[in-house]
Design an enzyme around this catalytic site. Structure first.
Site, PDB file in Angstrom:
ATOM      1  N   TYR A  21       0.809  -1.460  -0.232  1.00  0.00           N
ATOM      2  CA  TYR A  21       0.654  -0.239   0.268  1.00  0.00           C
ATOM      3  C   TYR A  21       0.384   1.243  -0.137  1.00  0.00           C
ATOM      4  O   TYR A  21       1.797   1.588   0.669  1.00  0.00           O
ATOM      5  CB  TYR A  21      -1.234  -0.065   1.365  1.00  0.00           C
ATOM      6  CG  TYR A  21      -1.891  -1.126   1.603  1.00  0.00           C
ATOM      7  CD1 TYR A  21      -2.460  -1.964  -0.010  1.00  0.00           C
ATOM      8  CD2 TYR A  21      -1.834  -1.690   2.305  1.00  0.00           C
ATOM      9  CE1 TYR A  21      -3.361  -2.690   0.449  1.00  0.00           C
ATOM     10  CE2 TYR A  21      -2.643  -2.848   3.107  1.00  0.00           C
ATOM     11  CZ  TYR A  21      -3.345  -3.529   1.847  1.00  0.00           C
ATOM     12  OH  TYR A  21      -3.591  -4.893   2.165  1.00  0.00           O
ATOM     13  N   CYS A  40       1.830   3.206   3.031  1.00  0.00           N
ATOM     14  CA  CYS A  40       1.589   2.146   4.725  1.00  0.00           C
ATOM     15  C   CYS A  40       3.398   2.506   5.092  1.00  0.00           C
ATOM     16  O   CYS A  40       4.431   2.084   3.875  1.00  0.00           O
ATOM     17  CB  CYS A  40       1.983   0.705   4.176  1.00  0.00           C
ATOM     18  SG  CYS A  40       2.809  -0.509   5.298  1.00  0.00           S
ATOM     19  N   PHE A  97       4.853   0.172   7.052  1.00  0.00           N
ATOM     20  CA  PHE A  97       5.936  -0.304   6.396  1.00  0.00           C
ATOM     21  C   PHE A  97       6.488  -0.886   5.099  1.00  0.00           C
ATOM     22  O   PHE A  97       7.546  -1.129   4.723  1.00  0.00           O
ATOM     23  CB  PHE A  97       5.651  -1.450   6.669  1.00  0.00           C
ATOM     24  CG  PHE A  97       4.995  -1.668   8.382  1.00  0.00           C
ATOM     25  CD1 PHE A  97       6.422  -1.477   9.179  1.00  0.00           C
ATOM     26  CD2 PHE A  97       4.921  -1.294   9.368  1.00  0.00           C
ATOM     27  CE1 PHE A  97       6.389  -1.613  10.847  1.00  0.00           C
ATOM     28  CE2 PHE A  97       3.642  -1.406  10.482  1.00  0.00           C
ATOM     29  CZ  PHE A  97       4.590  -1.222  10.920  1.00  0.00           C
ATOM     30  N   CYS A  98       6.060  -0.497   4.200  1.00  0.00           N
ATOM     31  CA  CYS A  98       6.035  -0.895   2.566  1.00  0.00           C
ATOM     32  C   CYS A  98       7.364   0.446   2.319  1.00  0.00           C
ATOM     33  O   CYS A  98       8.312   0.170   1.584  1.00  0.00           O
ATOM     34  CB  CYS A  98       4.556  -0.519   2.406  1.00  0.00           C
ATOM     35  SG  CYS A  98       3.441  -1.378   2.238  1.00  0.00           S
TER      36      CYS A  98
END
Length: 381
Positions: free
Chosen positions: A111, A114, A116-117
């Site tokens: 995403y 996001c 973390f992405c």
């Protein structure tokens, strides 16, 4: 946290939008608006103008809108001083990868908003590793139906055999190890990060990964790529700090007021892969729900009444840890802790919380150096 989110969504009347499956595991949700013309950074060229999300580990939550609102993401769920500056500089030039990644083909399922992405994209972009992006619909997630791991980021790496890497910290650690190691293939390296499953206090199954904050190197490689073992431990400590503390400050800050919450979800809808109805629900119902949930998160993590103060303290603690003699925690080059902090903060750009952070902390010089290093792929061999 997911339990609190589910309850809040129920109270907002979102149960009627049900999907076939629930959202399991950490749920990332945060948003940003594209910022324009700020003196502390230009952004742009790296291909990941990401914005905010936050993570909510906890119970399984059903509902299409909940998927929209959180854009679930995954990443998974170190205090040593570095050696003297002159010694650090002597070795920091050797931090660039010494082995070729060859024909390794990478595909990132993500995403865009996001955090973390964004951590993974910061790592890949800094090292100049080419990769394809597949934007995942946060409601149906059909793009990752091939995987039993139902969170993002997921990285598929193909060097003759396609392997799936889960968890943002595992991805960075494993690929970094692969770039440095001369005698191990990626499959062998992934065996150093075994998957562990257990049930939390609520009986929910949780997946974690051993060693995920460590670059798994032999003694000789450690000596070549880190100025000291202490500096490697320092990197691990601050990478863990990012996941255990820094990320938890995001939601309470970007959803602090109804206006900020709506601005966050406006960006999520524009940058995410939503259908028209999903986007409408995410923007308005999600913003209302997350404003409520952010208050619960403030209490859960024992934040101050003015949550900005916790954010300011966190980033100032980070800058203080780097000190005045180092450009980055990695010395003259960013290390994995630098990239993790930058990746998480980067998705907040364009939001009021980001502007306030830049105005009231000493973060700006380091952040600008990180932005340049990442966009120019300065870690490329």
């Amino acid at each position: 946290m997911a339990a609190a989110c589910g309850g809040a969504f129920g109270r907002v009347g979102l149960q009627f939008l049900r999907t076939r499956g629930g959202i399991a595991g950490p749920v990332s949700s945060l948003v940003p608006l594209q910022g324009a013309g700020r003196s502390y950074g230009t952004g742009g060229g790296s291909g990941f103008r990401s914005k905010w999300f936050w993570t909510l580990p906890g119970r399984r939550v059903s509902g299409r809108v909940l998927g929209c609102a959180f854009l679930l993401g995954g990443g998974g769920l170190g205090l040593y001083q570095t050696v003297q500056f002159c010694f650090h500089n002597q070795f920091a030039q050797q931090m660039a990868p010494q082995s070729d990644t060859g024909d390794l083909r990478l595909t990132l399922y993500q995403y865009k908003t996001c955090p973390f992405c964004s951590k993974v994209r910061a790592f890949l972009d800094y090292h100049g590793l080419p990769y394809d992006i597949v934007e995942v619909n946060p409601v149906m997630r059909k793009e990752i139906h091939f995987s039993q791991y139902r969170k993002v980021p997921i990285l598929l790496a193909d060097d003759g055999e396609t392997l799936q890497l889960n968890d943002s910290s595992v991805i960075s650690s494993a690929i970094k190890t692969y770039m440095i190691s001369k005698d191990k293939n990626l499959k062998q390296i992934l065996s150093f990060y075994p998957e562990m499953k257990y049930k939390d206090e609520k009986g929910k199954e949780v997946t974690e990964y051993s060693n995920k904050y460590w670059v798994m190197l032999g003694e000789q490689d450690v000596e070549q790529h880190y100025p000291s073992k202490e500096s490697m431990k320092e990197e691990v400590k601050w990478r863990r700090w990012v996941d255990d503390w820094l990320v938890h400050l995001i939601s309470p800050n970007v959803y602090r007021t109804p206006t900020e919450s709506l601005a966050s979800f406006d960006y999520i809808v524009r940058e995410g892969k939503f259908g028209f109805f999903e986007g409408f629900c995410a923007k308005y119902l999600g913003a209302a729900a997350m404003f409520i949930i952010s208050k619960r998160l403030k209490s859960r993590h024992e934040l101050q009444s003015d949550v900005r103060q916790d954010l300011y303290k966190a980033v100032n603690d980070w800058v203080t840890a780097i000190g005045k003699k180092r450009q980055f925690m990695g010395g003259t080059r960013p290390n994995l802790a630098d990239l993790a902090v930058y990746g998480v903060l980067h998705v907040m750009e364009g939001l009021q919380a980001f502007d306030d952070m830049m105005a009231h902390t000493s973060m700006q010089p380091w952040y600008e150096r990180m932005e340049i290093a990442t966009e120019q792929h300065q870690g490329k061999h």
